[in-house]
Design a protein around this motif. Structure first.
Motif, PDB file in Angstrom:
ATOM      1  N   UNK A 183      -1.086 -19.296  -9.893  1.00  0.00           N
ATOM      2  CA  UNK A 183      -1.885 -18.957  -8.721  1.00  0.00           C
ATOM      3  C   UNK A 183      -1.467 -17.604  -8.155  1.00  0.00           C
ATOM      4  N   UNK A 184      -2.226 -17.118  -7.195  1.00  0.00           N
ATOM      5  CA  UNK A 184      -1.923 -15.838  -6.548  1.00  0.00           C
ATOM      6  C   UNK A 184      -1.608 -16.112  -5.083  1.00  0.00           C
ATOM      7  N   UNK A 185      -0.359 -15.905  -4.723  1.00  0.00           N
ATOM      8  CA  UNK A 185       0.102 -16.177  -3.371  1.00  0.00           C
ATOM      9  C   UNK A 185       1.368 -17.005  -3.405  1.00  0.00           C
ATOM     10  N   UNK A 186       2.144 -16.943  -2.325  1.00  0.00           N
ATOM     11  CA  UNK A 186       3.318 -17.781  -2.260  1.00  0.00           C
ATOM     12  C   UNK A 186       4.590 -17.081  -2.682  1.00  0.00           C
ATOM     13  N   UNK A 187       5.432 -17.779  -3.446  1.00  0.00           N
ATOM     14  CA  UNK A 187       6.822 -17.396  -3.644  1.00  0.00           C
ATOM     15  C   UNK A 187       7.017 -16.126  -4.466  1.00  0.00           C
ATOM     16  N   UNK A 188       6.280 -15.948  -5.578  1.00  0.00           N
ATOM     17  CA  UNK A 188       6.626 -14.898  -6.534  1.00  0.00           C
ATOM     18  C   UNK A 188       5.680 -13.693  -6.533  1.00  0.00           C
ATOM     19  N   UNK A 189       4.472 -13.845  -6.034  1.00  0.00           N
ATOM     20  CA  UNK A 189       3.439 -12.840  -6.267  1.00  0.00           C
ATOM     21  C   UNK A 189       3.521 -11.655  -5.308  1.00  0.00           C
ATOM     22  N   UNK A 190       2.729 -10.626  -5.619  1.00  0.00           N
ATOM     23  CA  UNK A 190       2.795  -9.341  -4.914  1.00  0.00           C
ATOM     24  C   UNK A 190       1.578  -9.186  -4.002  1.00  0.00           C
ATOM     25  N   UNK A 191       1.753  -9.302  -2.674  1.00  0.00           N
ATOM     26  CA  UNK A 191       0.599  -9.207  -1.766  1.00  0.00           C
ATOM     27  C   UNK A 191       0.165  -7.769  -1.532  1.00  0.00           C
ATOM     28  N   UNK A 192      -1.118  -7.613  -1.289  1.00  0.00           N
ATOM     29  CA  UNK A 192      -1.682  -6.326  -0.887  1.00  0.00           C
ATOM     30  C   UNK A 192      -2.741  -6.624   0.169  1.00  0.00           C
ATOM     31  N   UNK A 193      -2.280  -6.891   1.377  1.00  0.00           N
ATOM     32  CA  UNK A 193      -3.162  -7.387   2.418  1.00  0.00           C
ATOM     33  C   UNK A 193      -3.287  -8.899   2.294  1.00  0.00           C
ATOM     34  N   UNK A 194      -4.474  -9.428   2.524  1.00  0.00           N
ATOM     35  CA  UNK A 194      -4.698 -10.870   2.410  1.00  0.00           C
ATOM     36  C   UNK A 194      -4.781 -11.271   0.935  1.00  0.00           C
ATOM     37  N   UNK A 209      -5.255 -14.473 -22.844  1.00  0.00           N
ATOM     38  CA  UNK A 209      -5.642 -13.292 -22.070  1.00  0.00           C
ATOM     39  C   UNK A 209      -5.574 -13.628 -20.589  1.00  0.00           C
ATOM     40  N   UNK A 210      -4.804 -12.842 -19.843  1.00  0.00           N
ATOM     41  CA  UNK A 210      -4.776 -12.932 -18.382  1.00  0.00           C
ATOM     42  C   UNK A 210      -5.577 -11.756 -17.848  1.00  0.00           C
ATOM     43  N   UNK A 211      -6.585 -12.044 -17.048  1.00  0.00           N
ATOM     44  CA  UNK A 211      -7.534 -11.020 -16.620  1.00  0.00           C
ATOM     45  C   UNK A 211      -7.717 -11.067 -15.107  1.00  0.00           C
ATOM     46  N   UNK A 212      -7.402  -9.947 -14.444  1.00  0.00           N
ATOM     47  CA  UNK A 212      -7.635  -9.849 -13.007  1.00  0.00           C
ATOM     48  C   UNK A 212      -9.117  -9.713 -12.730  1.00  0.00           C
ATOM     49  N   UNK A 213      -9.705 -10.720 -12.086  1.00  0.00           N
ATOM     50  CA  UNK A 213     -11.157 -10.764 -11.895  1.00  0.00           C
ATOM     51  C   UNK A 213     -11.579 -10.054 -10.617  1.00  0.00           C
ATOM     52  N   UNK A 214     -10.855 -10.255  -9.541  1.00  0.00           N
ATOM     53  CA  UNK A 214     -11.223  -9.674  -8.249  1.00  0.00           C
ATOM     54  C   UNK A 214      -9.962  -9.476  -7.420  1.00  0.00           C
ATOM     55  N   UNK A 215     -10.110  -8.773  -6.292  1.00  0.00           N
ATOM     56  CA  UNK A 215      -8.985  -8.587  -5.395  1.00  0.00           C
ATOM     57  C   UNK A 215      -8.021  -7.511  -5.853  1.00  0.00           C
ATOM     58  N   UNK A 216      -6.912  -7.353  -5.109  1.00  0.00           N
ATOM     59  CA  UNK A 216      -5.967  -6.281  -5.421  1.00  0.00           C
ATOM     60  C   UNK A 216      -4.503  -6.731  -5.338  1.00  0.00           C
TER      61      UNK A 216
END
Length: 321
Positions: free
Chosen positions: A71-82, A158-165
């Motif tokens: 998932x995106x958010x929480x302990x390990x990931x890199x935030x850029x705003x919300x 394949x890991x693909x960033x679909x949306x967001x930053x």
């Protein structure tokens, strides 16, 4: 990607623990994929990462591909705003999974999604997956693409960033179990372009392990967004602390290095040495003299290279004393 018989024999008699990606050999914190709207300065040039898993031909039981913290958010990931990012993980097998030329390119263009789609899931900010493992499978090894040159069958993820930053930090494990990480003996994983998080420790060393085959006479290393934070060094059985060009913020650093006969059919150790305690994501790939990408193996083929010191000893002629 070609391998000599000698290299294959080394590769498939290692018995190495290759299923965790990044592996313990690499000393890399996490893989990284950013959302499609992120800027290159965050350390991801194309918002896509492709990995291949090799299941030995002799292995016939079901396998699972597990993703840590998808998932995106929480302990390990890199935030850029919300937290507004989605990353899609997709598993491919069957004809063309790895053999299609576009699957081996460093950019996600053309038919890089070659093969048969076996499973896929989009992850967003979902707390139930934070700091947890998600399992794809089971997969019959026969669903992978037959790869005689690797003496096994190949699956692609394949890991693909679909949306967001935002940045998604994650790991993989090729397992024989769906609820635990249990290794497939003799398996390995590789990629042609590596996007990853460096350790946040000064003087730490991350390792990338390209295998150099018979046809290679020179390699060109390419690294992106290292921010001049340290040194990039090449070690092999014939090179000892051979300096490579490091990159600046949002820039590529490249340097060309000759390969001598002694280094053919061996693994090279590309070492990334941090000069600061900081958070930094970057991208690396290596090409040969034909601009073809060379695979980085999670477990180095033949083991990490050891420089062979050459000692010249001259004896004094006792007759001239």
């Amino acid at each position: 990607m070609k391998y000599s018989l000698t290299a294959l024999l080394i590769f498939f008699t290692l018995g190495s623990k290759a299923q965790l990606v990044p592996s313990e050999f690499e000393q890399i914190t996490h893989l990284v994929t950013f959302g499609a709207e992120s800027k290159p300065g965050w350390g991801d040039d194309d918002h896509t990462q492709v990995f291949f898993f090799v299941v030995p031909e002799s292995f016939t039981k079901p396998v699972y591909i597990r993703v840590f913290d998808p998932d995106i958010g929480g302990k390990h990931d890199e935030p850029n705003g919300s937290w507004d990012t989605g990353v899609k993980f997709s598993v491919y097998g069957g004809q063309g999974t790895h053999s299609d030329p576009d699957a081996k390119k460093i950019d996600p263009i053309g038919n890089y999604k070659s093969g048969t789609l076996l499973a896929s899931k989009l992850f967003q900010a979902e707390a139930r997956y934070d700091d947890q493992w998600y399992t794809f499978g089971p997969f019959n090894p026969m669903e992978g693409e037959e790869a005689p040159e690797l003496n096994g069958r190949v699956f692609k993820v394949i890991a693909e960033g679909i949306a967001g930053n935002d940045g998604n930090l994650y790991k993989y494990f090729l397992s024989t179990k769906d609820q635990e990480n249990k290794e497939v003996e003799g398996a390995n994983a590789f990629t042609y372009e590596y996007s990853f998080r460096l350790p946040e420790v000064k003087n730490s060393v991350a390792h990338l392990y390209p295998f150099i085959d018979d046809d290679v006479i020179s390699i060109t290393q390419h690294n992106f967004d290292f921010d001049f934070e340290g040194s990039i060094l090449i070690y092999s059985i014939a090179k000892n602390r051979h300096r490579a060009t490091a990159s600046a913020n949002r820039q590529w650093g490249t340097s060309k290095h000759p390969i001598i006969d002694e280094e053919k059919n061996t693994t090279v150790d590309l070492q990334i040495v941090k000069g600061r305690t900081s958070r930094n994501d970057m991208v690396c790939y290596i090409t040969n003299q034909y601009d073809e990408a060379i695979a980085f193996f999670s477990v180095p083929v033949g083991g990490p290279p050891k420089f062979k010191y050459k000692v010249n000893v001259k004896y004094k002629d006792k007759g001239n004393d």
